[in-house]
Structures are given as C-alpha cells and as structure tokens.
Write a protein that holds these residues in place. Structure first.
Motif, mmCIF file in Angstrom:
data_model
loop_
_atom_site.group_PDB
_atom_site.id
_atom_site.type_symbol
_atom_site.label_atom_id
_atom_site.label_comp_id
_atom_site.label_asym_id
_atom_site.label_seq_id
_atom_site.Cartn_x
_atom_site.Cartn_y
_atom_site.Cartn_z
ATOM 1 N N LYS A 121 -83.976 8.889 73.602
ATOM 2 C CA LYS A 121 -84.360 10.032 74.346
ATOM 3 C C LYS A 121 -83.834 9.631 75.751
ATOM 4 O O LYS A 121 -83.694 10.614 76.668
ATOM 5 C CB LYS A 121 -85.716 10.351 74.424
ATOM 6 N N ALA A 122 -84.063 8.506 76.318
ATOM 7 C CA ALA A 122 -83.812 8.284 77.608
ATOM 8 C C ALA A 122 -82.210 8.458 77.913
ATOM 9 O O ALA A 122 -81.866 8.934 78.779
ATOM 10 C CB ALA A 122 -84.184 6.765 78.119
ATOM 11 N N LEU A 123 -81.424 8.119 76.956
ATOM 12 C CA LEU A 123 -80.171 8.271 76.821
ATOM 13 C C LEU A 123 -79.675 9.695 76.970
ATOM 14 O O LEU A 123 -78.293 9.988 77.133
ATOM 15 C CB LEU A 123 -79.433 7.591 75.654
ATOM 16 N N GLY A 124 -80.638 10.522 76.512
ATOM 17 C CA GLY A 124 -80.300 12.040 76.634
ATOM 18 C C GLY A 124 -80.260 12.669 75.195
ATOM 19 O O GLY A 124 -79.766 13.847 75.112
ATOM 20 N N MET A 125 -80.774 12.127 74.191
ATOM 21 C CA MET A 125 -80.649 12.621 72.951
ATOM 22 C C MET A 125 -82.110 13.656 73.004
ATOM 23 O O MET A 125 -83.027 13.264 73.110
ATOM 24 C CB MET A 125 -81.124 11.324 71.885
ATOM 25 N N LYS A 126 -81.699 14.548 72.528
ATOM 26 C CA LYS A 126 -82.696 15.934 72.482
ATOM 27 C C LYS A 126 -83.621 15.780 70.981
ATOM 28 O O LYS A 126 -82.918 15.031 69.813
ATOM 29 C CB LYS A 126 -82.236 17.043 72.341
ATOM 30 N N PRO A 145 -90.123 9.115 76.446
ATOM 31 C CA PRO A 145 -89.242 7.950 76.780
ATOM 32 C C PRO A 145 -90.187 6.746 77.499
ATOM 33 O O PRO A 145 -90.234 5.635 77.081
ATOM 34 C CB PRO A 145 -88.064 8.036 77.462
ATOM 35 N N VAL A 146 -90.899 7.219 78.395
ATOM 36 C CA VAL A 146 -92.024 6.388 79.201
ATOM 37 C C VAL A 146 -93.002 5.636 78.341
ATOM 38 O O VAL A 146 -92.878 4.260 78.543
ATOM 39 C CB VAL A 146 -92.708 7.111 80.358
ATOM 40 N N ASN A 162 -88.230 5.816 87.117
ATOM 41 C CA ASN A 162 -88.309 6.840 85.802
ATOM 42 C C ASN A 162 -88.393 8.014 86.288
ATOM 43 O O ASN A 162 -87.669 9.202 85.485
ATOM 44 C CB ASN A 162 -89.698 6.482 85.079
ATOM 45 N N LEU A 199 -87.106 10.864 83.512
ATOM 46 C CA LEU A 199 -87.959 10.500 82.284
ATOM 47 C C LEU A 199 -89.243 10.847 82.279
ATOM 48 O O LEU A 199 -90.092 10.824 81.425
ATOM 49 C CB LEU A 199 -87.737 9.068 82.000
ATOM 50 N N ASP A 200 -89.864 11.141 83.575
ATOM 51 C CA ASP A 200 -91.199 11.392 83.700
ATOM 52 C C ASP A 200 -91.169 12.373 85.044
ATOM 53 O O ASP A 200 -90.129 12.615 85.618
ATOM 54 C CB ASP A 200 -91.968 10.116 83.965
ATOM 55 N N SER A 241 -85.240 19.971 77.805
ATOM 56 C CA SER A 241 -84.119 19.710 77.225
ATOM 57 C C SER A 241 -82.844 19.841 78.416
ATOM 58 O O SER A 241 -81.960 19.045 78.071
ATOM 59 C CB SER A 241 -84.027 20.998 76.475
ATOM 60 N N ALA A 256 -82.810 16.312 79.555
ATOM 61 C CA ALA A 256 -82.166 15.578 78.485
ATOM 62 C C ALA A 256 -80.418 15.583 78.975
ATOM 63 O O ALA A 256 -79.861 14.624 78.765
ATOM 64 C CB ALA A 256 -82.671 15.781 77.168
ATOM 65 N N GLU A 257 -80.104 16.721 78.734
ATOM 66 C CA GLU A 257 -78.771 17.166 79.033
ATOM 67 C C GLU A 257 -78.055 16.382 80.201
ATOM 68 O O GLU A 257 -77.080 15.796 80.568
ATOM 69 C CB GLU A 257 -78.610 18.533 79.138
ATOM 70 N N ARG A 293 -79.588 13.760 81.968
ATOM 71 C CA ARG A 293 -79.373 12.215 81.660
ATOM 72 C C ARG A 293 -78.165 11.923 80.775
ATOM 73 O O ARG A 293 -77.438 10.857 81.174
ATOM 74 C CB ARG A 293 -80.623 11.737 80.964
ATOM 75 N N LEU A 294 -78.007 12.667 79.911
ATOM 76 C CA LEU A 294 -76.911 12.416 79.045
ATOM 77 C C LEU A 294 -75.296 12.406 79.843
ATOM 78 O O LEU A 294 -74.667 11.531 79.548
ATOM 79 C CB LEU A 294 -76.613 13.483 77.861
ATOM 80 N N PHE A 337 -78.420 4.407 82.135
ATOM 81 C CA PHE A 337 -79.501 3.500 82.344
ATOM 82 C C PHE A 337 -79.381 2.354 81.895
ATOM 83 O O PHE A 337 -78.675 2.157 80.957
ATOM 84 C CB PHE A 337 -80.863 4.350 81.346
ATOM 85 N N PHE A 354 -81.961 -0.880 81.371
ATOM 86 C CA PHE A 354 -83.229 -1.395 81.024
ATOM 87 C C PHE A 354 -83.388 -2.912 81.179
ATOM 88 O O PHE A 354 -82.550 -3.469 81.092
ATOM 89 C CB PHE A 354 -84.179 -0.671 79.910
#
Ligand SMILES: Nc1ncnc2c1ncn2[C@@H]1O[C@H](COP(=O)(O)OP(=O)(O)O)[C@@H](O)[C@H]1O
Ligand SMILES: [Mg+2]
Lengths: 405, 229
Positions: free
Chosen positions: A301-306, A398-399, B51, B56-57, B77, B80-81, B83-84, B89, B91
């Motif tokens: 999810k963090a990588l952007g997967m919906k 993700p968090v 984050n 992410l938050d 959504s 997410a787009e 971020r993609l 990232f 970690f």
C-alpha cells in the motif's frame, strides 16, 4: 507477475497449502463420486422399475388403478390398440396383459402372487422377463398350461421345474376359478420381491381361466429414446374414448418420484456440507497467511498499490488453490468412477436397499451437468468466501501494518 | 521551487484514553534536489513526519503539499496514485516483497504504473546496475545482505523518477561501513540525477552526509541548518 507472486506465496508454507489443497480435492472428489453413484443408482432404479411391468406409459380402464379387480378390465382391447397404433411414434412398443391377484398353492404352501397373462413375444421386448436369466424355458404360443415363476417363490414353496402350481382367483362371474399350471421356467430378477410377486402364463390361458373373453387389464407402452413422455401421454389421452386413463411412470411409481426428489435433496445437502467444511478451511488458511504478511500488505500500500489490486492479489492465491484442487479432484473423481464402471456390488447391503427398487450392482455414472455444478459451486463459492480475507488485507493501513515489526 | 511544503502540521495519536502528541506544529519547506536529514532522538516524531509527507497518514491539523498536490483535497485512492508515481519509500526494514527477486521487486512498481514488460526490465536492470547490484538480479531478498536489500529498496524508490524519496532510518539496521556505502550511493544519485532525498536518522555519522539538517525535538523543528557541501 500477480500470478507468479500468488504462486510463490502459496508455497511459502507448503504444508498448509497442501492441507487445504487436499481438502478441496477430497471435497470435490466426494461430490463427483456421490453424484455419479446416485446418478447411476437412480437411473438403474428407474429402469428396473419401468421394466418391472410398468413401462413408460400405461393405459387402463378408469378405476382400475385404485381398484384392480377384474370388473375394471378393458373389455374392448381392439379400440385401445387402434388408438395406440395411430398415436404412438413408430418405434414405440406396446403390449397388453391380464393382471390379477391370485393365490398360488401346492401341497405344502400358499402364496399371494400376481398372475400376469402375457403375449410372450411382445412381452419379451418390453419388460425384464425377456432378459431375465431363466432355468428351463420361456413361454410360447402352445404352452397354455405352463407357468413361469421366480426363483424366490419356487424356493419358498419348495417346488421345482415341471412341478405343479395351482392358481386360484375370482373370475368375471364372481366365482372362484382355479387352474393348475406346470412350472416351465424359473426366472431370476434384479429384486427378490419381483421373484416372489409375479408369475407368468399365456394371456389366452389367463383369459380362459378367468372367463374374460378378449378383455385385458392394461396396455403397457415403451417409448423410443428421445420421445417426450408428457407429450405422448397427452396425445393418447385426447385420442382415447371416455372410460380410459393414461398413466406415466412417474404417476405409477410415486415412490420412485419421491426418491428422485429425496436424492436431489441429499446431494444438495452434501454439497452444502462439503462446501462449509472446505470454505472454512479456505478462509482460515488465507486469513492466516494474510495476517502473517500484514507488513507486506502495508508495504504494497505504501508503494501505491490500491485496495482493488490487493484484493485481486489475495484472490489470485485462492484461485490457484481452487484450480489446482479442482484439477486433482476432477481427475481423481473421473478415475474412481472409471475404475468402478464395472459396477459396484452392493449385495451385502441390498436387503435394505431393495424395497426402493435399487439394483444390487450400481454403475456410477458421471454426467457433465453434475460435474459442472460441483465445480461451479466449489469455484465460485470458494472465491466468494476468500473475499473476506482479501478485504481484510486491503483494509490494513500502511502505518499500522508497518508498526508490526 | 518547494517540492514539499508543510504548514502548521500537528499529529496526535489516540491510544485508548491516552493521546500522544507526536507533532506539535511543524512548518517545513523542502526544495527540489535537497539532500535533507531529519535528525532527532527516538520518539521525537521523525517517522510520523515522514509518514505524513508520504501520504501514508493524515495530519491532525495543518496543510501538506507535495509537488503542488494538496493532500487535504485528496482521497485515499488519489494519495495511493501520488505515492505510486511521485514518492519513493525506503523503510528501515521489510522493504522488499520476499517472494520476488531483486529485479522483480524493482519491476513491481513499474508494473503497477502499467509500464510495458520490455521497458520495465530494461529500466530495472539499469537502475540496479547504478546501485551496484548487477550480479544479483535474480536473488530473492533473503539471499541478499542487509545493505544489498536497502540498495534494492533505493533502486525501486528511484526507478520511476519520483519527486521525492523518503527514507526512514535507512541505515539503522546496517553496520556503519555498509551504512556509509548506502549514503554515499544516495548522495551520488542526488548529485548526479538530482533525486530529492529526505531521510531520518538519530546517528551523528549519518547526519554528516546531509546537506541540510533539520533537528526534531518533541514534535517540533528545533534547528534547521544548511551545511556547505
Ligand atoms: N501509531 C501510533 N500510535 C500511538 N502513538 C504513536 C504511534 N506512532 C508513533 N507514536 C508515538 O508518537 C511519538 C513519535 O513517534 P515516531 O514518529 O515514531 O518517532 P521517531 O520516529 O522519531 O522515533 C512517540 O511518542 C511514539 O510513541
Ligand atoms: Mg522512527
């Protein structure tokens, strides 16, 4: 790459995957086998019953069905014969019989039996007696004082070939008619009850004994394969004059009809049971793998997967398990049924099954439709319940997922 | 041009009846091409801040913009787009998908971006070569050392040319020599390709690599210094 990932994820815990695979395989296999077994049993049951003097259709005088006495005979058989010849499809067969409850006796025993007066050649084409193993010989036109009796009856009455049986029954004049017949043949039947119940003589002999003239009790009709029973029955009803009734085998064998329904219900229940067991296993397994991989889903999810993709990813794993399990289950099912195509001998349990007209030997039979239904249930419900863990996975944020270090 | 803009950002975590104020009002602008370290003791709010910048938050209060996108106006959504396509990232751990090889891990984000197979492969190979992993393309994460895993993570983060790369204590699980190697590599990528890095650390040695050092203490920016390179 999604299927590749799903595939590799499955084998991260080979033991767990194997267990759930086995569950799917056994579930599907048992569904297929049970279906095949029931299907075989039912078809033979229906065939047996039809061949035991039922046929696909019967024409009787109104009232005979509820009160099969001699007064309710068909006194003008030619009238019926004419209609049958006109209405039935060309390849259909039919014959007429005299039937009456009589008492058979010899020096030692009495037994209630059904006297069946037949036309030997036509009857042989129509019912079990034509194919039944016979000790001695069959009836022919010049044997008016001969009788065919079943093995079980012969044993019960402690008699044998060429011995005499005396039949006694009420004739058309309301008097007791009796006549002695010599046993010409002893037949074996699929069911012991058939052997005990029926004795066969020439139709002419029965008519003479009971002073019936040309009257008969019924016409029995066997339709060629593919003919539509209800349509033919309807056509006959319309063509016959007042005073006759047409029965289909479903009406004649209400028990059989009830059994068919019961079997359907049983298969349905079994499908549900199998599915519940399998479904729980599947959901549990996938739920476990999902929770174990929580931080992986967080990462995705963090990588952007919906969420939709994550659901798809989890479902792909369920899909693979189901497809693998189904392939193996179907294979195993077909092989088992094939291996038993020689028939499954149930004589050990036959005493209980017999009353239903079940055969001693069952030939399991896989029908495409049953197979599709079993597979469809396993596949679509399987994917359906896997949606639950999939949604769980998609809902990890993700968090919180990343906190699970 | 500011690629990241934070104004009056606070974050309060609610844990049952206790609420923890992780960020108490942060204002921060990060220019394109920065190589910025968020430094501070453990529990000071670095991870929380990263984050939030990564979408992410969500903050309790305040505004966050990344590459001109106002997070407050975006749904999950859309985040997410973003971020993609815009945010990479890295970690501290659990960076890679265990069932995929190094090459596949890098390809994976491009798959989500719907880039064709041939281009994916070619770009993934190129970027893995840049981080010095040419010989290890087919290895799974478990067959790589910690430093190599972090390099794969960096490769994945930069492969699609994001606006920023966020790295939360990327060297925390590495020995100091390996950690230095990773930072050298990140710095080179920053210098040569202009990749914007924001990374967090509580390690003085790591801070030395930064060109801008933002000290976080108790959920606030305590110090903000630009160092000569
Ligand atoms: N999900 C959370 N729920 C509750 N409290 C949290 C959560 N994440 C962080 N905190 C608290 O917020 C503060 C800042 O944490 P964090 O941002 O992880 O600091 P750092 O990364 O600098 O160590 C800490 O007191 C931490 O306990
Ligand atoms: Mg932290």
């Amino acid at each position: 790459m999604f299927f590749k990932m799903a595939w590799r994820n499955l084998w991260r815990n080979p033991r767990r995957t194997t267990v759930i695979l086995i569950a799917v395989v056994i579930g599907l296999w048992s569904l297929l086998f049970l279906n095949a077994f029931m299907r075989g049993a039912i078809e033979q049951m229906v065939e047996n019953n039809i061949s035991i003097l039922t046929g696909h259709l019967k024409v009787q005088k109104t009232g005979y069905h509820s009160d099969p006495v001699i007064e309710n005979s068909i006194t003008q058989p030619d009238e019926v014969k004419g209609v049958l010849a006109k209405v039935l499809p060309k390849e259909a067969r039919y014959t007429s019989r005299v039937r009456l409850q009589v008492v058979a006796s010899n020096a030692r025993h009495n037994a209630g039996v059904t006297l069946v007066g037949i036309d030997p050649e036509a009857e042989a084409e129509m019912s079990f007696i034509g194919d039944a193993p016979l000790q001695g010989r069959y009836l022919s036109a010049d044997t008016p004082h001969k009788i065919l009796a079943g093995r079980a009856l012969v044993e019960k009455m402690e008699t044998q070939l060429e011995y005499k049986l005396v039949l006694m029954g009420q004739d058309t004049q309301n008097e007791i008619a009796s006549r002695a017949f010599r046993i010409r043949g002893i037949f074996d039947a699929e069911l012991e009850s058939t052997e005990k119940q029926y004795v066969f003589v020439l139709k002419q002999a029965a008519q003479d004994m009971l002073r019936m003239g040309p009257a008969v009790s019924e016409f029995s009709v066997l339709l060629p394969e593919g003919a539509l029973l209800p349509g033919v029955a309807q056509a006959l009803k319309e063509a016959l004059p007042e005073g006759y009734r047409v029965y289909t085998w479903r009406e004649l064998l209400p028990l059989m009809d009830a059994y068919l329904k019961m079997f359907d219900g049983f298969i349905y229940l079994w499908t549900v049971a199998v599915f519940i067991a399998m479904g729980f296993g599947l959901v549990n397994t996938i739920l476990m793998t999902v929770y174990e991989r929580m931080h992986e889903f967080g990462l995705l999810k963090a990588l952007g997967m919906k969420s939709g993709w994550i659901i798809r990813e989890v479902l792909a794993e369920a899909f693979l398990i189901l497809v693998l399990g189904m392939a193996a289950g179907n294979g195993l099912g077909v092989i088992t049924v094939e291996a038993m195509s020689g028939g499954l001998d149930l004589s050990a349990f036959a005493a209980g099954a017999e009353f239903a007209g079940m055969s001693r030997i069952i030939y399991p039979r896989i029908v495409l439709q049953d197979m599709l239904v079993a597979n469809g249930v396993v596949f679509f419900l399987g994917l359906g319940v896997s949606l639950y863990p999939a949604l769980k996975a998609a809902r990890f944020t993700p968090v919180e997922a990343m906190l699970q270090t | 041009m500011a690629i990241v803009e934070l104004t009056g950002v606070t974050k309060t975590y609610q844990q049952g009846k206790v609420s923890v104020q992780a960020l108490r009002g942060v204002d921060l602008r990060v220019e394109k091409g920065s190589f910025l370290a968020l430094a501070g003791p453990s529990g000071s709010g670095k991870t929380t801040l990263l984050n939030l910048i990564g979408g992410l938050d969500r903050p309790s209060q305040g505004d966050i913009r990344v590459d001109e996108h106002d997070f407050a106006r975006m749904n999950q959504s859309e985040l997410a787009e973003l971020r993609l396509f815009k945010i990479g990232f890295v970690f501290q751990s659990y960076n890679l998908i265990p069932v995929l090889s190094a090459l596949e891990n890098v390809e994976f984000v491009m798959l989500l971006q719907r880039i064709g197979a041939a281009e994916r492969r070619q770009r993934a190979e190129a970027v893995l070569a840049e981080v010095g992993l040419s010989g290890l393309l087919e290895r799974r994460p478990l067959e790589l050392s910690g430093g190599q895993q972090q390099r794969v993570a960096v490769a994945r983060a930069i492969v699609s040319g994001p606006a920023i790369v966020l790295a939360d204590e990327p060297t925390a699980n590495l020995d100091s020599k390996t950690g230095q190697g990773l930072l050298e590599m990140m710095k080179t990528l920053n210098a040569q390709k202009g990749v914007t890095f924001i990374f967090s650390t509580h390690d003085n040695m790591v801070m030395d690599y930064a060109r801008r050092l933002v000290l976080i203490r108790d959920g606030r920016v305590a110090e903000d210094q630009v160092k000569g390179s």
